[in-house]
Design an enzyme around this catalytic site. Structure first.
Site, PDB file in Angstrom:
ATOM      1  N   TYR A 182      28.355  39.709  70.438  1.00  0.00           N
ATOM      2  CA  TYR A 182      27.636  39.740  69.174  1.00  0.00           C
ATOM      3  C   TYR A 182      28.572  39.695  67.962  1.00  0.00           C
ATOM      4  O   TYR A 182      28.202  39.195  66.901  1.00  0.00           O
ATOM      5  CB  TYR A 182      26.838  41.047  69.059  1.00  0.00           C
ATOM      6  CG  TYR A 182      25.774  41.264  70.097  1.00  0.00           C
ATOM      7  CD1 TYR A 182      24.719  40.371  70.231  1.00  0.00           C
ATOM      8  CD2 TYR A 182      25.789  42.385  70.914  1.00  0.00           C
ATOM      9  CE1 TYR A 182      23.718  40.596  71.155  1.00  0.00           C
ATOM     10  CE2 TYR A 182      24.792  42.620  71.842  1.00  0.00           C
ATOM     11  CZ  TYR A 182      23.760  41.716  71.961  1.00  0.00           C
ATOM     12  OH  TYR A 182      22.762  41.943  72.872  1.00  0.00           O
ATOM     13  N   SER A 201      23.864  32.931  75.436  1.00  0.00           N
ATOM     14  CA  SER A 201      24.050  33.851  74.309  1.00  0.00           C
ATOM     15  C   SER A 201      23.740  35.273  74.741  1.00  0.00           C
ATOM     16  O   SER A 201      22.982  35.501  75.686  1.00  0.00           O
ATOM     17  CB  SER A 201      23.149  33.458  73.135  1.00  0.00           C
ATOM     18  OG  SER A 201      21.866  34.054  73.251  1.00  0.00           O
ATOM     19  N   ASP A 202      24.328  36.235  74.050  1.00  0.00           N
ATOM     20  CA  ASP A 202      23.939  37.622  74.275  1.00  0.00           C
ATOM     21  C   ASP A 202      22.517  37.818  73.747  1.00  0.00           C
ATOM     22  O   ASP A 202      21.937  36.934  73.115  1.00  0.00           O
ATOM     23  CB  ASP A 202      24.932  38.572  73.622  1.00  0.00           C
ATOM     24  CG  ASP A 202      25.118  39.846  74.430  1.00  0.00           C
ATOM     25  OD1 ASP A 202      24.144  40.281  75.075  1.00  0.00           O
ATOM     26  OD2 ASP A 202      26.228  40.420  74.411  1.00  0.00           O
ATOM     27  N   TRP A 203      21.958  38.976  73.976  1.00  0.00           N
ATOM     28  CA  TRP A 203      20.519  39.191  73.813  1.00  0.00           C
ATOM     29  C   TRP A 203      20.100  39.328  72.341  1.00  0.00           C
ATOM     30  O   TRP A 203      20.735  40.010  71.557  1.00  0.00           O
ATOM     31  CB  TRP A 203      20.114  40.431  74.591  1.00  0.00           C
ATOM     32  CG  TRP A 203      19.461  40.143  75.910  1.00  0.00           C
ATOM     33  CD1 TRP A 203      18.332  40.732  76.393  1.00  0.00           C
ATOM     34  CD2 TRP A 203      19.867  39.206  76.919  1.00  0.00           C
ATOM     35  NE1 TRP A 203      18.016  40.212  77.640  1.00  0.00           N
ATOM     36  CE2 TRP A 203      18.937  39.273  77.972  1.00  0.00           C
ATOM     37  CE3 TRP A 203      20.919  38.288  77.025  1.00  0.00           C
ATOM     38  CZ2 TRP A 203      19.019  38.487  79.128  1.00  0.00           C
ATOM     39  CZ3 TRP A 203      21.006  37.495  78.160  1.00  0.00           C
ATOM     40  CH2 TRP A 203      20.074  37.610  79.186  1.00  0.00           C
ATOM     41  N   LEU A 205      19.583  37.282  69.429  1.00  0.00           N
ATOM     42  CA  LEU A 205      20.286  36.831  68.237  1.00  0.00           C
ATOM     43  C   LEU A 205      19.349  36.147  67.248  1.00  0.00           C
ATOM     44  O   LEU A 205      19.766  35.806  66.144  1.00  0.00           O
ATOM     45  CB  LEU A 205      21.420  35.866  68.613  1.00  0.00           C
ATOM     46  CG  LEU A 205      22.768  36.510  68.937  1.00  0.00           C
ATOM     47  CD1 LEU A 205      22.695  37.331  70.200  1.00  0.00           C
ATOM     48  CD2 LEU A 205      23.856  35.442  69.076  1.00  0.00           C
TER      49      LEU A 205
END
Length: 602
Positions: free
Chosen positions: A284, A325-327, A329
């Site tokens: 992030y 992607s990370d969670w 966004l």
């Protein structure tokens, strides 16, 4: 469940689109490239869009498919599978093995009702140890229980890590988990950071070596029907967070590099890529003043950062797999009366559509924690994202599903699931690893006692040390288990699960422990999910040990010498919080630690 059809020449296949003929993407004899190309040409735009989202769904404890939203999931399973056409899902809590397998099979059967029958890929955060954190990891439950990754790092044994990963792979396969949202290759250089328990410590070379062994144990030499696809995270290294605050939260948005050690944080990832890791996840954080391999990063979150994903990861490092992607966004996450703001660090002023467009332009293939398919459809309709760009990512995502064999046989045996997760040898090796990873910081083992007083230790387990008494005044030895300190926070969703802030024990603890030590020998065990300041404990403890996820039984095995405690510190332990605050967040190693990484009392 689809009935297999048989071609005139005797080939069994799954008629996924229900047209009563064998299409190339259904033909297990063809190579993956042919099957991917054929299927992409058949998919509608909504089907392609559905592939590019990876959200959470929840399992009913009895193996049922939940009809509506759950505590974490935003929508019911049928809605996201059959209406939104998603087929990548992260699962949190699972029931006992048969129920978990039953749930997985039911979700796969639901996926067969979609236009081309694209099978579901279920992913998981780590779930074989102790830390319970809905944003990072889960305790073992029915799975074999091992120390946190820090404990495996304390043992410094690539062979053991490979065996652990192979065990986790077999247990994941048994219940249908085919994607691991790990290993975590971040360096534990900032002592206050909340996510160190899932790392392999602070040493870049050790992290690279153990991370590679982990990928080899999970994936094998290449992705295949017996593999679990790994996601290496958090690119290009997530540990250098300002003041140790985690980037899940607005106050932890920045990654900083005051000592210029950015290459150290990047260094485990080329090794993971060389090992064939299936996917990579950026963190992030937004980097401040970061240049890597001559590439200057923008001061926006890594997932939005084209310089980091396209120029560095794809170009410089040659990674051709999936970028997940990370969670969350794109959108804020509202759970009950709490909210977790979208981790749109550096691009907070963009609306959700603008954020999604930027993520795709940066090079992300899949959007973690999101299911807002309508936003991507709108971007295509407005000409802001081309279907050709979507096809690039869809091709990578479908390739993994084909390589894992999901199109040919995605189902699992519910009875075998219970057998695999109940294998005594796996549980025994995990228990032994817990004991062996214990690190002696002061004094020596074994501990012998006629009578023992305990705190934080199960009395039945403690009885193996001696007769358990109720008062330290009546004991020969006191054994007390402690948790590394942290500052409880609970304003934002997930915050209460993250151990952040000061590493100092409360000032009254040493005084209370000193009173106990006046009556008997004092043995202290500290669970180090972060490198606590143990300076004050040294003055009162006769024996001080650290663990990284150890059950009461496993700790007693170590204390009695039944299993030799050979763990070495995976990170430096600081002398004081003043030293922590003075330490550059990115630098490997504290200038004058109380105990250095690799330490073990002889």
């Amino acid at each position: 469940m689809l009935t297999q059809r048989i071609t005139p020449d005797g080939l069994a296949y799954r008629d996924l689109n229900g047209n009563s003929r064998l299409d190339p993407y259904e033909d297990p004899r063809l190579d993956v490239d042919e099957r991917v190309s054929d299927l992409i040409g058949r998919l509608s735009l909504p089907e392609k869009i559905g592939l590019m989202f990876h959200t959470v769904i929840e399992a009913g404890a009895d193996g049922s498919v939940l009809a509506g939203p759950g505590a974490i999931s935003k929508s019911g399973t049928a809605e996201v599978v059959t209406s939104k056409l998603l087929n990548h899902f992260n699962v949190h809590h699972l029931g006992e093995p048969r129920a978990a397998a039953r749930w997985y099979n039911a979700v796969q059967a639901l996926a067969e009702t979609t236009p081309h029958g694209i099978p579901v890929t279920i992913s998981s955060d780590p779930r074989h140890s102790f830390a319970e954190n809905a944003g990072a990891s889960f305790s073992a439950g029915s799975f074999s229980q091992w120390p946190e990754m820090l404990g495996l790092a304390a043992l410094r044994d690539p062979g053991l890590v490979r065996r652990f990963a192979d065990t986790a792979r077999r247990e994941y396969l048994a219940v249908g988990i085919r994607a691991a949202l790990h290993p975590t290759l971040d360096l534990a250089t900032e002592p206050r950071w909340a996510r160190q328990a899932q790392t392999f410590g602070q040493d870049p070379a050790l992290v690279a070596e153990l991370g590679t062994a982990y990928i080899e144990g999970m994936q094998g030499p290449c992705l295949g029907r017996d593999s679990v696809a790994c996601t290496a995270k958090h690119f290009p290294g997530g540990g250098a967070v300002k003041d140790g605050e985690d980037s899940h939260f607005p106050y932890g948005a920045e990654a900083v590099y005051p000592s210029g050690s950015q290459e150290a944080h990047l260094s485990p990832f080329p090794a993971a890529i060389a090992a064939g890791v299936s996917a990579v996840m950026p963190y992030y954080s937004k980097p401040i003043g970061l240049t890597l391999r001559g590439i200057e990063a923008d001061e926006v979150g890594f997932g939005y950062n084209r310089a980091i994903i396209t120029d560095l990861l794809r170009g410089e490092l040659g990674f051709g797999g999936v970028v997940l992607s990370d969670w969350e966004l794109v959108n804020d996450n509202h759970v009950g009366d709490q909210v977790l703001p979208a981790r749109a660090w550096g691009v907070e002023d963009l609306d959700p559509a603008g954020r999604m467009q930027l993520l795709l332009e940066a090079g992300c293939d899949q959007l973690g924690g999101e299911e807002c398919v309508e936003i991507l459809a709108g971007l295509v309709a407005d000409g802001r994202v081309s279907e050709a760009r979507i096809d690039e990512s869809v091709g990578r995502l479908l390739r993994v599903k084909f390589e894992l064999g999901l199109f040919d046989d995605p189902y699992v045996d519910e009875e075998k699931a219970a057998e695999v997760l109940g294998e005594r040898a796996s549980h025994a090796e995990g228990l032994r690893a817990q004991s062996a990873s214990v690190t002696v910081l002061k004094g020596s083992l074994p501990v012998t006692a006629g009578r023992v007083y305990v705190e934080g230790l199960d009395r039945a387990a403690a009885s193996r040390l001696g007769e358990v008494v109720d008062r330290p005044e009546d004991a020969d030895v006191a054994v007390i288990r402690l948790q590394a300190p942290f500052e409880p926070r609970d304003d934002l969703f997930l915050e209460s699960w993250f151990h952040q802030g000061s590493l100092d024990f409360p000032p009254g603890l040493a005084w209370r422990l000193a009173r106990i030590a006046r009556h008997c020998r004092l043995v202290l065990d500290v669970f180090l999910d972060r490198p606590a300041v143990v300076t004050g404990l040294l003055e009162v403890a006769d024996v001080l040990v650290a663990d990284y996820g150890t059950s009461d039984e496993a700790l007693v095995d170590a204390l009695t010498g039944e299993v030799e405690a050979v763990g070495r510190l995976p990170f430096d332990l600081p002398r004081s919080m003043d030293d922590v605050r003075a330490h550059p967040e990115d630098r490997v190693g504290i200038e004058d630690p109380l105990f250095p990484a690799g330490f073990r009392a002889s």
